[in-house]
Design a protein around this motif. Sequence first.
Motif, short mmCIF file in Angstrom:
data_model
loop_
_atom_site.label_atom_id
_atom_site.label_comp_id
_atom_site.label_asym_id
_atom_site.label_seq_id
_atom_site.Cartn_x
_atom_site.Cartn_y
_atom_site.Cartn_z
N GLN A 117 0.80 -1.05 -0.07
CA GLN A 117 0.12 -0.15 0.08
C GLN A 117 0.86 1.34 -0.06
O GLN A 117 1.91 1.35 -0.65
CB GLN A 117 -0.92 0.09 1.08
CG GLN A 117 -1.83 -1.33 1.00
CD GLN A 117 -1.31 -2.61 1.18
OE1 GLN A 117 -1.29 -3.48 0.51
NE2 GLN A 117 -0.92 -2.75 2.56
N CYS A 118 0.48 2.14 0.83
CA CYS A 118 1.23 3.63 0.85
C CYS A 118 2.56 3.43 0.99
O CYS A 118 3.44 4.38 0.63
CB CYS A 118 0.61 4.48 1.74
SG CYS A 118 -1.39 4.51 1.65
N SER A 119 3.19 2.39 1.88
CA SER A 119 4.85 2.38 2.19
C SER A 119 5.03 1.13 1.07
O SER A 119 6.52 0.91 1.42
CB SER A 119 4.77 2.02 3.66
OG SER A 119 3.91 1.07 3.96
N GLY A 120 4.48 0.85 0.11
CA GLY A 120 5.04 -0.14 -0.93
C GLY A 120 6.26 0.39 -1.49
O GLY A 120 7.22 -0.46 -1.75
N PHE A 121 6.40 1.53 -1.85
CA PHE A 121 7.60 2.01 -2.49
C PHE A 121 8.91 1.81 -1.50
O PHE A 121 9.83 1.65 -2.17
CB PHE A 121 7.54 3.55 -3.07
CG PHE A 121 8.52 4.02 -3.71
CD1 PHE A 121 8.94 3.68 -5.10
CD2 PHE A 121 9.45 4.86 -2.99
CE1 PHE A 121 10.07 4.27 -5.65
CE2 PHE A 121 10.67 5.34 -3.62
CZ PHE A 121 10.87 5.07 -5.00
N ALA A 263 7.51 13.21 1.73
CA ALA A 263 6.62 12.62 2.37
C ALA A 263 5.23 12.02 1.59
O ALA A 263 4.95 12.40 0.64
CB ALA A 263 5.95 13.16 3.62
N HIS A 264 4.93 10.81 2.22
CA HIS A 264 3.74 10.35 1.55
C HIS A 264 2.60 11.36 1.59
O HIS A 264 2.23 11.73 2.33
CB HIS A 264 3.18 9.01 2.36
CG HIS A 264 1.89 8.35 1.64
ND1 HIS A 264 1.67 8.35 0.40
CD2 HIS A 264 0.80 8.00 2.43
CE1 HIS A 264 0.33 7.51 0.35
NE2 HIS A 264 -0.20 7.45 1.54
N GLN A 265 1.64 11.21 0.44
CA GLN A 265 0.66 12.20 0.29
C GLN A 265 -0.56 11.49 0.63
O GLN A 265 -1.28 11.03 -0.25
CB GLN A 265 0.83 12.81 -1.10
CG GLN A 265 2.04 13.33 -1.46
CD GLN A 265 2.48 14.67 -0.81
OE1 GLN A 265 1.61 15.65 -0.91
NE2 GLN A 265 3.58 14.74 0.06
N ALA A 266 -1.03 11.58 1.81
CA ALA A 266 -2.53 11.31 2.15
C ALA A 266 -3.58 12.22 2.45
O ALA A 266 -4.48 12.55 2.32
CB ALA A 266 -2.33 10.25 3.10
N TYR A 292 -2.65 15.68 -7.21
CA TYR A 292 -2.86 14.32 -7.62
C TYR A 292 -3.69 13.37 -6.38
O TYR A 292 -4.10 12.31 -6.91
CB TYR A 292 -1.55 13.65 -7.92
CG TYR A 292 -0.74 14.34 -8.78
CD1 TYR A 292 -1.29 14.83 -10.01
CD2 TYR A 292 0.53 14.65 -8.50
CE1 TYR A 292 -0.29 15.64 -10.81
CE2 TYR A 292 1.47 15.23 -9.26
CZ TYR A 292 1.01 15.80 -10.33
OH TYR A 292 1.76 16.37 -11.47
N GLY A 293 -4.27 14.06 -5.34
CA GLY A 293 -4.79 13.27 -4.45
C GLY A 293 -3.81 12.08 -4.10
O GLY A 293 -2.67 12.39 -3.99
N ASN A 294 -4.26 11.08 -3.20
CA ASN A 294 -3.53 10.17 -2.78
C ASN A 294 -3.32 9.05 -3.73
O ASN A 294 -4.35 8.27 -4.12
CB ASN A 294 -4.02 9.59 -1.47
CG ASN A 294 -3.39 8.56 -0.79
OD1 ASN A 294 -2.25 8.04 -1.41
ND2 ASN A 294 -3.57 8.29 0.56
N THR A 295 -2.06 8.84 -4.19
CA THR A 295 -1.96 7.77 -5.16
C THR A 295 -1.22 6.62 -4.76
O THR A 295 -0.40 5.69 -5.33
CB THR A 295 -1.16 8.14 -6.55
OG1 THR A 295 0.12 9.09 -6.19
CG2 THR A 295 -1.87 9.44 -7.36
N THR A 296 -1.38 6.67 -3.35
CA THR A 296 -0.66 5.25 -2.54
C THR A 296 0.85 4.82 -2.88
O THR A 296 1.63 5.76 -2.67
CB THR A 296 -1.86 3.88 -2.44
OG1 THR A 296 -1.72 3.82 -3.56
CG2 THR A 296 -2.71 4.20 -1.60
N ALA A 323 6.73 7.28 4.94
CA ALA A 323 5.36 6.82 4.31
C ALA A 323 4.39 5.94 5.52
O ALA A 323 5.26 5.38 6.42
CB ALA A 323 5.57 6.12 3.27
N PHE A 324 3.25 5.99 5.54
CA PHE A 324 2.42 5.26 6.31
C PHE A 324 1.40 4.66 5.42
O PHE A 324 0.55 5.52 4.79
CB PHE A 324 2.12 6.08 7.75
CG PHE A 324 1.21 5.34 8.46
CD1 PHE A 324 1.66 4.48 9.73
CD2 PHE A 324 -0.26 5.29 8.22
CE1 PHE A 324 0.72 3.85 10.20
CE2 PHE A 324 -1.05 4.85 9.26
CZ PHE A 324 -0.58 4.06 10.32
#
Length: 338
Positions: A117-121, A263-266, A292-296, A323-324
């Motif tokens: 998910q959001c920390s996949g990268f 940082a992750h974009q949520a 772009y919104g949240n693209t996980t 990321a989280f």
Amino acid sequence: MLQTLRRSRISGVGKFLPPRIVKNQDLEKLMNTSDEWIKQRTGIEERRWIEPGMTNAAMGHEAAVQALKDAQKTPEDIDAIIYATLSPDHFFPGCGVMIQKSLCPGKTVPALDIKNQCSGFLYALSVADAWIKSGIYNCVLIVGGEIHSTGLDQSPEGRDIGVLFGDGAGAVIVEPTDKTGDGILVTKLHSEGEHLEKLWCHGPSSSDFPRLIKGSQVIGESYFPSMDGRFVFKNAVTRMCEVMVESCQSIGVKVKDIDFVVAHQANLRINSMVLEQLEVPAHKTLNTLQKYGNTTAATLPIGLQEAKEGGLLKPGQLVAMVAFGSGFTWGATLIRWS
Ligand code: ACO
């Protein structure tokens, strides 16, 4: 005698966003929401949604081509592929092999999919880093790509989650570096499955018996993501702060030594609280969420690409990524940029 492991660096970055822009005002026509609510609670102004015919792997391909060009590499140079996504084009196999087919047909390089998910990268980056450090591979392509729009409840009931997510892909090339002190210095990763139902999508699930009924069209609650937004919010702030401090301590630097944070974009409020608690000034980061919104899994490579293109990343800088997300899973990495 122990040999010093070589380091890896991010040598190229790329991104692809589908051209269709969906503004908050467009969502007002689908759901009981408002531009004002979305902007005030999240910071999002618009996001990209695909048109029919686009695939996750096709977006990943475009991002990868750009990353290869940026690294002055060709598909022939790729030794291994890692694809991070929670929204693969198929139940199986993953998008990794689709990229292998489209980018390097005839070259049977390994392709691995990561579903974090959001920390996949960041999970993908830590695998690529280990492969490079141990000398197994010399040129690893990482793609983070997501198509959320086709899996969101776009009815009036879907407003809780439907306004948050967007489609897009980012990619990086990871290679060895010979320069002492450069490259990926540390990556810290964590998970806490206890809270998996606080942000998840139940189906399609192999544990449903049967998984799908032949001939039936399944549109049910369990096929849309669900989330306890406030719980996720609090945990995101706490965990991202913790892991940034942990990463810094592990290599003997202070958070104030960090020059730039991707940082992750949520949610803009999550990111400003994290930076505020860590006492990182706002000019040391950039946000892409508004557009772009949240693209996980795609937010970090997209952010890196925009930071590099905008001249915000300079050689010698200490760059952090954090990321989280769902799982819960979270992590951070520190890179001496080169
Ligand atoms: N438009 C208008 N009203 C809405 C919408 C909407 N899109 N969504 C919810 N509301 C309403 C709710 O129904 C509620 O109404 P009520 O007071 O009459 O009951 C009211 O707004 C407040 O709802 P809350 O959920 O309490 O609002 P909150 O301030 O917590 O904001 C949000 C919600 C934006 C989801 C926030 O909790 C959040 O960002 N959480 C983090 C979760 C996240 O970003 N997840 C993404 C994946 S995880 C990750 O990437 C870290």
